[in-house]
Design a protein around this motif. Sequence first.
Motif, PDB file in Angstrom:
ATOM      1  N   VAL A  10       0.863  -1.169   0.000  1.00  0.00           N
ATOM      2  CA  VAL A  10       0.000   0.000   0.000  1.00  0.00           C
ATOM      3  C   VAL A  10       0.905   1.225   0.000  1.00  0.00           C
ATOM      4  O   VAL A  10       1.649   1.443   0.940  1.00  0.00           O
ATOM      5  CB  VAL A  10      -0.942   0.008   1.224  1.00  0.00           C
ATOM      6  CG1 VAL A  10      -1.759   1.274   1.262  1.00  0.00           C
ATOM      7  CG2 VAL A  10      -1.834  -1.218   1.203  1.00  0.00           C
ATOM      8  N   GLU A  11       0.822   2.034  -1.074  1.00  0.00           N
ATOM      9  CA  GLU A  11       1.783   3.110  -1.232  1.00  0.00           C
ATOM     10  C   GLU A  11       1.279   4.469  -0.769  1.00  0.00           C
ATOM     11  O   GLU A  11       1.991   5.193  -0.114  1.00  0.00           O
ATOM     12  CB  GLU A  11       2.223   3.197  -2.690  1.00  0.00           C
ATOM     13  CG  GLU A  11       2.975   1.959  -3.135  1.00  0.00           C
ATOM     14  CD  GLU A  11       3.365   2.004  -4.589  1.00  0.00           C
ATOM     15  OE1 GLU A  11       2.967   2.948  -5.291  1.00  0.00           O
ATOM     16  OE2 GLU A  11       4.074   1.097  -5.017  1.00  0.00           O
ATOM     17  N   SER A  12       0.071   4.834  -1.123  1.00  0.00           N
ATOM     18  CA  SER A  12      -0.366   6.183  -0.829  1.00  0.00           C
ATOM     19  C   SER A  12      -1.433   6.203   0.256  1.00  0.00           C
ATOM     20  O   SER A  12      -2.116   5.211   0.503  1.00  0.00           O
ATOM     21  CB  SER A  12      -0.912   6.853  -2.086  1.00  0.00           C
ATOM     22  OG  SER A  12      -2.181   6.319  -2.422  1.00  0.00           O
ATOM     23  N   GLU A  14      -4.163   7.812   0.024  1.00  0.00           N
ATOM     24  CA  GLU A  14      -5.439   7.630  -0.659  1.00  0.00           C
ATOM     25  C   GLU A  14      -5.758   6.155  -0.868  1.00  0.00           C
ATOM     26  O   GLU A  14      -6.897   5.731  -0.692  1.00  0.00           O
ATOM     27  CB  GLU A  14      -5.461   8.364  -2.007  1.00  0.00           C
ATOM     28  CG  GLU A  14      -5.520   9.869  -1.880  1.00  0.00           C
ATOM     29  CD  GLU A  14      -4.147  10.505  -1.689  1.00  0.00           C
ATOM     30  OE1 GLU A  14      -3.112   9.800  -1.762  1.00  0.00           O
ATOM     31  OE2 GLU A  14      -4.108  11.722  -1.427  1.00  0.00           O
ATOM     32  N   GLU A  15      -4.760   5.365  -1.225  1.00  0.00           N
ATOM     33  CA  GLU A  15      -4.992   3.931  -1.428  1.00  0.00           C
ATOM     34  C   GLU A  15      -5.433   3.247  -0.143  1.00  0.00           C
ATOM     35  O   GLU A  15      -6.344   2.427  -0.151  1.00  0.00           O
ATOM     36  CB  GLU A  15      -3.733   3.259  -1.978  1.00  0.00           C
ATOM     37  CG  GLU A  15      -3.465   3.587  -3.425  1.00  0.00           C
ATOM     38  CD  GLU A  15      -2.136   3.035  -3.906  1.00  0.00           C
ATOM     39  OE1 GLU A  15      -2.068   2.652  -5.084  1.00  0.00           O
ATOM     40  OE2 GLU A  15      -1.174   2.975  -3.116  1.00  0.00           O
ATOM     41  N   ASP A  19      -9.111   1.668   0.173  1.00  0.00           N
ATOM     42  CA  ASP A  19      -9.174   0.236   0.471  1.00  0.00           C
ATOM     43  C   ASP A  19      -9.981  -0.042   1.734  1.00  0.00           C
ATOM     44  O   ASP A  19     -10.663  -1.063   1.830  1.00  0.00           O
ATOM     45  CB  ASP A  19      -7.746  -0.307   0.619  1.00  0.00           C
ATOM     46  CG  ASP A  19      -7.717  -1.798   0.857  1.00  0.00           C
ATOM     47  OD1 ASP A  19      -8.361  -2.533   0.083  1.00  0.00           O
ATOM     48  OD2 ASP A  19      -7.053  -2.223   1.824  1.00  0.00           O
TER      49      ASP A  19
END
Length: 181
Positions: A10-12, A14-15, A19
Amino acid sequence: MASDASNEEVESVEEVLLDQGVLQETPDGTDFELTDRADAAVRGELDAIDDLDDALDRARPWLGVDPDLIRFERDGDAVTLYFKERNIGAYPSEAAILADVAIAAVLLDWVDGWEEFETRRRGEIVSGVRLFLDVCPACDEAVTFDSKTVESCCGTYDVAALVCRNCGARLYESGPIEASE
């Protein structure tokens, strides 16, 4: 929510928030907004907080430190938190702290593995949610993004800010915005 948000893939911010069902795309697909469920959960937590002292009391247990070692100082509207004598957070207003405490309580329940995130990462995610609030935690009136000029010891510069239209509380303030030429 049943996904492991501590996953390194999970990078950002927002993600993570998409999610976990905290954010959704706006109907026109150009931005994000809080889901109705997340908005209701945050508002419910905000309604339970009496004042800044109460908010800090609620936050102390999950900060993972001795509650008696955390204190705050006000400088105008701004509030700075200290652990022992170390600055651990600066907020543009009391409303921003209230928002973060309410948001963190919701994310603690919603995000699997929340406790496994580093403190800095949790702070990024919580403040990421704060950007999507549409009402002020202090007075329950509309907030808006705006740019404004601020002064510091080193000069004057423009910042982007999320500000309450009614009481003027700043929920977010960016770093200096570079002028385009």
